[in-house]
Design an enzyme around this catalytic site. Structure first.
Site, mmCIF file in Angstrom:
data_model
loop_
_atom_site.group_PDB
_atom_site.id
_atom_site.type_symbol
_atom_site.label_atom_id
_atom_site.label_comp_id
_atom_site.label_asym_id
_atom_site.label_seq_id
_atom_site.Cartn_x
_atom_site.Cartn_y
_atom_site.Cartn_z
ATOM 1 N N SER A 23 -28.197 -41.745 -8.152
ATOM 2 C CA SER A 23 -28.168 -40.785 -6.896
ATOM 3 C C SER A 23 -29.667 -39.964 -6.786
ATOM 4 O O SER A 23 -30.084 -39.777 -5.640
ATOM 5 C CB SER A 23 -27.049 -39.625 -7.069
ATOM 6 N N ASP A 49 -29.340 -51.212 -6.416
ATOM 7 C CA ASP A 49 -29.271 -50.372 -5.220
ATOM 8 C C ASP A 49 -30.524 -49.666 -4.961
ATOM 9 O O ASP A 49 -30.761 -49.416 -3.905
ATOM 10 C CB ASP A 49 -28.460 -48.944 -5.572
ATOM 11 N N GLY A 95 -24.158 -47.732 -1.023
ATOM 12 C CA GLY A 95 -23.956 -46.500 -0.276
ATOM 13 C C GLY A 95 -25.056 -45.462 -0.100
ATOM 14 O O GLY A 95 -25.175 -44.925 0.953
ATOM 15 N N SER A 171 -18.897 -37.312 0.217
ATOM 16 C CA SER A 171 -19.828 -36.143 0.553
ATOM 17 C C SER A 171 -21.267 -36.979 0.808
ATOM 18 O O SER A 171 -22.008 -35.977 1.229
ATOM 19 C CB SER A 171 -19.799 -35.325 -0.869
ATOM 20 N N ASP A 317 -17.274 -40.011 -10.255
ATOM 21 C CA ASP A 317 -17.613 -41.015 -10.976
ATOM 22 C C ASP A 317 -17.288 -41.268 -12.489
ATOM 23 O O ASP A 317 -16.773 -42.157 -13.158
ATOM 24 C CB ASP A 317 -19.201 -41.174 -10.873
#
Ligand SMILES: Nc1ncnc2c1ncn2[C@@H]1O[C@H](COP(=O)(O)OP(=O)(O)O)[C@@H](O)[C@H]1O
Ligand SMILES: Nc1ccn([C@H]2C[C@H](O)[C@@H](COP(=O)(O)OP(=O)(O)O)O2)c(=O)n1
Length: 642
Positions: A23, A49, A95, A171, A317
């Site tokens: 993140s 990612d 994402g 979110s 998560d």
């Protein structure tokens, strides 16, 4: 498909350095790209990612370089304007790349097409598109309405005012909007519709935006104000914290495998919400210690975790790890308020329920919750991972519950933690196996049983399983039909009770030792489907504190990871004499010449078959017993156990 067999583990202890947070990594990359000036990003996560984000940024004309020596990334910011205004971007299943890039590109005045893997096209994005449309963005769905892929046009961006966005699905929509808002240069108010989920992820966003010079004010979790006239400025150097969600697997391993297990890279000062996993497991009785940049977990003194009933909305998560930890608890566990699992890499509520059930766990599935009832005993299962890294990582923990577990498509961990299984192995210790292979009458059975007794380990006479299948085949007159024999092996109604061997309830301890049975055993053992059918049955003998297993393929196929492998042999003459004596003692008929001939035939058949042939492996220790007594052979082996 690739699979990974994890053996049952006896304990977990050690230290793991965590990879960078996904993140934080993808947010920092985008902010560094949009900022004024060059940013040096340290400890960036290297995974699928982040690769997708880096590729996309390069396509958009952002210069970045990885310094080979330090591993740091230098990103040259474009001061809010991507140089390339026309591009196709493929974002895989990331994402954390797809949502923020959609928002940033929608406000940048270019023409872009964004797509991903099929699962990405099933993950909703309509709420974000609706919010951006309120600002005048021109976004169209090129597949299904409400889902990627998207086509983004120039639009007529209306600066300022109030935008509303739904907060109760993901979110990441709010995160995307917040990060893109400063590109308009005008003050924007963002109102959240519905109860905002996963709030800690918004805190990460706000914290990182502030590091890049943009301070957002908020009223509760309902209204956010992004100031006008501000632009992102590089902070120079920025360090990515270790991934707190990834930490959960190791902390859980420490909790269920004794511990202590320490993770380095996140701690008390972390900006990631998932560090609160540490508080959650403390409620299960886990002993947790937090340092500034590390966390350590060890199991409760009495070894058993307490059942729990928790609202896990704040750690969606890491909550998956708790679902697997529930299997280790002393009663039914309830995981509540986890509806966001349904729109992640896969429908995680359904996937978790399906895979736990394969292990023999009772699971009740609700729209936004799971109830997990721990069973008294787990069974081995091959776990499907649904292209979801967290499914693979979570289920590795099952190997600490006394059974082995197979992880299908283990490479899915590349999404966030390419070296996960190496790290897991580095802190776990498998139930030890001593594998003893060799030809008939080499003494493996005798030696293995004695070594097992001396060490207090379990003992597996794998040949007896093949002999049982042979006897069942003889009884059913199925010896010439491989499929029928395989079916018998699959169902094999055998029990080992107090030194006696039962087949369908009848005592066959002596019957399976006959030479007829031995000859048939060697034949059925050459049928691949029979070997497959017996594989997990043999592996199930691997229980704490350890196992001594003897046969033909213990070291090569059944327990290839055994730390100690021996190959016992002796001359045909010596072996025929031993077998002759043995049969005479049992009062069974025997003839030394035919025994010798039968042994040679059987050796040849066992060594020549295409599956799991009898052979000495390079890593096995040779024990030539022709001139050894039983005691000498046992001592020879015992002294060489590492
Ligand atoms: N080193 C040895 N010297 C003499 N006899 C042995 C030795 N090892 C085993 N035996 C005897 O030989 C027979 C066959 O041994 P076993 O352990 O059943 O062999 P395997 O399991 O390899 O077929 C048994 O009666 C056993 O007591
Ligand atoms: N792991 C094993 C064990 C036995 N077998 C086969 C080979 C043998 O011909 C039969 C019977 O095995 P067993 O170990 O009982 O035979 P011996 O006692 O060595 O004669 O089964 C096998 O293929 N793989």
């Amino acid at each position: 498909m690739e699979t990974l067999d994890l053996p049952p583990m006896i304990r977990a202890a050690g230290t793991v350095r965590l990879p960078g947070s996904k993140s934080i990594s993808n947010r920092v990359l985008l902010l560094a790209a949009l900022a004024d000036g060059q940013t040096r990003v340290h400890d960036l996560l290297r995974s699928d990612d982040t690769e997708r984000m880096l590729e996309a940024l390069r396509t958009l004309g952002v210069n970045w370089q990885c310094d080979a020596a330090s591993g740091a990334y230098r990103v040259d910011g474009v001061a809010g304007r991507f140089p390339v205004t026309e591009a196709d971007l493929f974002l895989g299943n990331a994402g954390t790349a797809f949502r923020p890039l959609t928002a940033a590109l929608a406000l940048s005045g270019g023409n872009y097409r964004l797509s991903g893997v099929p699962r990405m096209h099933e993950r909703p994005i309509g709420d974000l598109v609706d919010a951006l449309s309120q600002l005048g963005a021109a976004i169209t769905y090129t597949g299904n309405a409400g889902y990627p892929p998207l086509s983004i046009g120039k639009g007529a961006i209306r600066a300022g005012g109030t935008v509303s966005v739904r907060g109760d699905v993901s979110s990441q929509f709010l995160t995307a909007l917040l990060m893109a808002a400063p590109l308009t240069g005008v003050e924007i108010h963002i109102e959240v519709v519905g109860e905002l989920i996963s709030k800690p992820y918004i805190e990460i966003t706000l914290n990182l935006m502030a590091r890049f010079g943009v301070t957002v004010t908020r009223e509760g979790w309902q209204r956010f104000t992004v100031p006008g006239g501000v632009r992102y400025r590089s902070p120079g150097d920025i360090h990515v914290e270790g991934d707190a969600s990834s930490a959960s697997y190791f902390l859980a391993a420490g909790a269920v495998g004794g511990g202590p297990v320490r993770v380095e890279g996140v701690g008390r000062d972390s900006i990631q919400g998932d560090v609160r996993f540490a508080e959650a497991i403390a409620q299960l009785g886990v002993e947790v210690t937090l340092g500034d940049t590390w966390i350590e977990a060890r199991g409760p003194a009495d070894g058993r975790l307490k059942a729990f009933d928790m609202d896990l909305n704040h750690i969606p998560d890491a909550a998956m790890t708790l679902a697997v930890m529930a299997v280790f608890c002393d009663g039914p566990c309830h995981l509540r308020n986890i509806a966001s699992w349904r729109v992640k890499e896969t429908d995680r509520i359904a996937a978790m329920a399906t895979e736990l059930r394969k292990l023999g766990v009772e699971v009740e599935e609700f729209d936004d919750a799971l109830r997990v009832v721990p069973p008294t005993e787990l069974r081995h299962a091959a776990i499907d991972t649904y292209d979801d890294h967290r499914m693979a990582m979570c289920f590795s923990l099952i190997s600490l519950a006394g059974v082995g577990v197979t992880i299908n498509d283990p490479a899915c961990v590349n999404k966030t933690f390419p070296v996960y299984f190496d790290a897991y192995r580095s802190i776990t210790e498998a139930v030890p196996v001593i594998a003893i292979d060799g030809p008939s009458a080499s003494g493996k059975g005798t030696v293995a049983a004695r070594v097992a007794e001396a060490l207090g380990y379990h003992y597996l006479d794998s040949g007896s399983l093949y002999r049982l299948v042979a006897l069942a085949a003889i009884q059913a007159d199925a010896g010439d039909d491989p499929a029928a024999v395989a079916a018998l092996a699959e169902a094999l109604p055998a029990e080992f009770v107090g030194g006696r061997i039962l087949l369908s309830g009848a005592d066959v301890t002596d019957a399976i030792r006959s030479e007829d049975c031995a000859a048939m055993a060697s034949k059925v053992a050459a049928i691949p489907a029979v070997r497959d059918a017996l594989l997990e049955r043999q592996r199930a003998y691997r229980r704490a504190p350890g196992l001594v297993a003897e046969g033909r393929d213990m070291g090569s196929v059944v327990f290839p990871d055994a730390a100690n492998k021996f190959f016992l042999t002796a001359s045909v003459t010596a072996r025929a004499e031993r077998r002759y004596k043995q049969l005479m003692e049992k009062g069974l008929p025997a003839n030394i010449d035919s025994l010798s001939e039968e042994l040679s035939l059987r050796d040849a058949r066992d060594a020549a078959r295409s599956v799991a042939p009898l052979m000495k492996l390079p890593d096995a220790i040779l024990v030539e017993t022709s001139d050894m007594s039983i005691d000498e052979a046992v001592r020879f082996v015992t002294e060489r156990i590492a």
